[in-house]
Write a protein that holds these residues in place. Sequence first.
Motif, short mmCIF file in Angstrom:
data_model
loop_
_atom_site.label_atom_id
_atom_site.label_comp_id
_atom_site.label_asym_id
_atom_site.label_seq_id
_atom_site.Cartn_x
_atom_site.Cartn_y
_atom_site.Cartn_z
N PRO A 115 -6.97 -5.93 0.49
CA PRO A 115 -7.13 -4.65 -0.23
C PRO A 115 -8.40 -3.89 0.18
CG PRO A 115 -6.51 -6.40 -1.75
CD PRO A 115 -6.81 -7.06 -0.45
N LYS A 116 -8.31 -2.57 -0.04
CA LYS A 116 -9.43 -1.64 0.12
C LYS A 116 -9.97 -1.58 1.54
CE LYS A 116 -10.92 -2.27 -4.69
NZ LYS A 116 -12.04 -2.62 -5.60
N SER A 168 0.82 -1.21 0.00
CA SER A 168 0.00 0.00 0.00
C SER A 168 0.86 1.26 0.00
CB SER A 168 -0.91 0.00 1.23
OG SER A 168 -1.61 1.22 1.34
N THR A 169 0.36 2.27 -0.68
CA THR A 169 1.02 3.58 -0.66
C THR A 169 0.32 4.53 0.31
OG1 THR A 169 -0.36 4.34 -2.50
CG2 THR A 169 1.77 3.33 -3.05
N GLN A 170 -0.68 4.02 1.04
CA GLN A 170 -1.46 4.86 1.94
C GLN A 170 -1.20 4.48 3.40
OE1 GLN A 170 -5.64 5.52 0.64
NE2 GLN A 170 -5.12 4.20 -1.09
N SER A 179 -1.85 -5.20 1.99
CA SER A 179 -2.16 -5.23 0.56
C SER A 179 -2.31 -3.82 -0.01
CB SER A 179 -3.45 -6.02 0.31
OG SER A 179 -3.31 -7.35 0.77
N GLU A 180 -2.40 -3.75 -1.34
CA GLU A 180 -2.55 -2.46 -2.02
C GLU A 180 -3.91 -1.85 -1.72
OE1 GLU A 180 -4.12 -5.71 -4.58
OE2 GLU A 180 -2.23 -5.37 -3.49
N LYS A 181 -4.00 -0.53 -1.92
CA LYS A 181 -5.23 0.23 -1.70
C LYS A 181 -5.75 0.10 -0.27
CE LYS A 181 -6.67 -0.21 -6.54
NZ LYS A 181 -7.73 -0.65 -7.47
N THR A 182 -4.82 -0.03 0.66
CA THR A 182 -5.16 -0.15 2.09
C THR A 182 -4.65 1.09 2.81
OG1 THR A 182 -5.06 -2.55 2.06
CG2 THR A 182 -4.80 -1.49 4.18
N SER A 183 -5.51 1.69 3.64
CA SER A 183 -5.15 2.91 4.36
C SER A 183 -4.92 2.59 5.84
CB SER A 183 -6.27 3.95 4.22
OG SER A 183 -5.99 5.09 5.02
#
Length: 468
Positions: free
Chosen positions: A399-400, A364-366, A381-385
Amino acid sequence: MTGSILGHNMGINCELVPVVMAAGKGSRMTELTAKRPKCLLPIGNLPMIYYPIALLERSGFHETLIVVQESSKTEISGALEKCGLKIKYDLVGIPGDEEWGTADSLRHLHETGKIATDVLVISSDLVTDLNLDPLIDLYRKKDASVCGLFAPAPASPIITTPGPKSKNKSERDLVGIDPDTSRLVLLASASDYETCLSLNGNLLKKYEKFSIYSKLLDAHVYIIRKWLCQYLGYNKDLSTLKGEVVPFVVKKQSKVNKPHTKVDDKASVIGADIKTELSHFAQEDELTLKVRQMSSFTDNRCNPVYSGDTVRCYADILKDSEFTIRANTLQQYCVANRMVLQHWSALTNGRELVNVSPLAVVSSTQLDSTSCIVAENAKISEKTSLKNSFLGAGVAVSPKSVVQDSVVMMNAKIGQGCKIYNCVICEDSTIEDNCELKDCIVGSQHTVVASSKHSNEVLTVIDRLMEF
């Protein structure tokens, strides 16, 4: 390092044996301690017990005893080995099927030959940036029987405690201290008095003035004389240190001193009312008494030095600490986790802070790396804040998903599209896809079914909740 500090630290290991009390079962936060000892609950990416041991290290101690439940020795030993501590420690196990207080543990240490000097008792839930030098200096200067550490009640940040909504009633103590001599003259729980506090006539006669505090935090750090541990071996009615032993000793010092016959054989008091014989264990040697009589030193204007007391209790109130907290309730545990990064260097003796373990996989970039800690083998995972949260070893976030202001313990799994706000997720639990949790506690090994929405709840296996 200056010569005076070096001398202080060299002598301290001969004078005092530190004892970290880590056998508590966490009865005030059983939601978190069903599957692990309270002392191993994570604060940041370190177990709770690390912080009082770090305090001992920066105060110059080289060795310590750690009292733990016998059944948890292996688990605690393994956790401590990963902490990189310099101090040597000896884990002392006590029966886990019995309710032992601190005094019971000290009695056990005395009877098993573990105590050869005076004792420094410290709780495993103390998280502080302080140094123990002022307390130790007070103990030396006053030749104290008992010396306790107190701190101004911390101004905790306003946070919502996870779980059912309730008024968090903090325990308050009434602490009476002579401002001129630091003599501890009163220690009682405020809950013992409904509207009126009655003071003993001997107390008022003996101490012309003293201040009574109701907003001091008992740090549960006490220096006690070896003879008091010996006394506990004779008086087995006393179980807790703060609730029973210290108030009892404080009361004894306020009584009018009466001359008593010196007794050489402690066994001779067996059969008598031992509680009236505390002064026998506190007898001072003749050389000490003669030196004091010849000295011009006094700690008061009108009475003999120390008012002629052989039993003397003192209190040190912290002045320089920026952060001191007892993580002994769910609320304070959450506060400790919320604030630990702000005081990281002072709490850990300059330990390097690794926000994201090199062994973690972060796609993740968040992820706010300045306010989060991600432990080894975690998978984000990606798209994880992620913000203001601590993720333990082996945690997986799909994700998400959003995780904010939360503690996620080791091996927990968070599914896709979840929203987690201000929660404590215990180890080995599973949050299935599209769940929304706010201000909740998820018990260990519990599964929250997909698309659930929960707020201010404790989610756990019903059988385990009945055990709470």
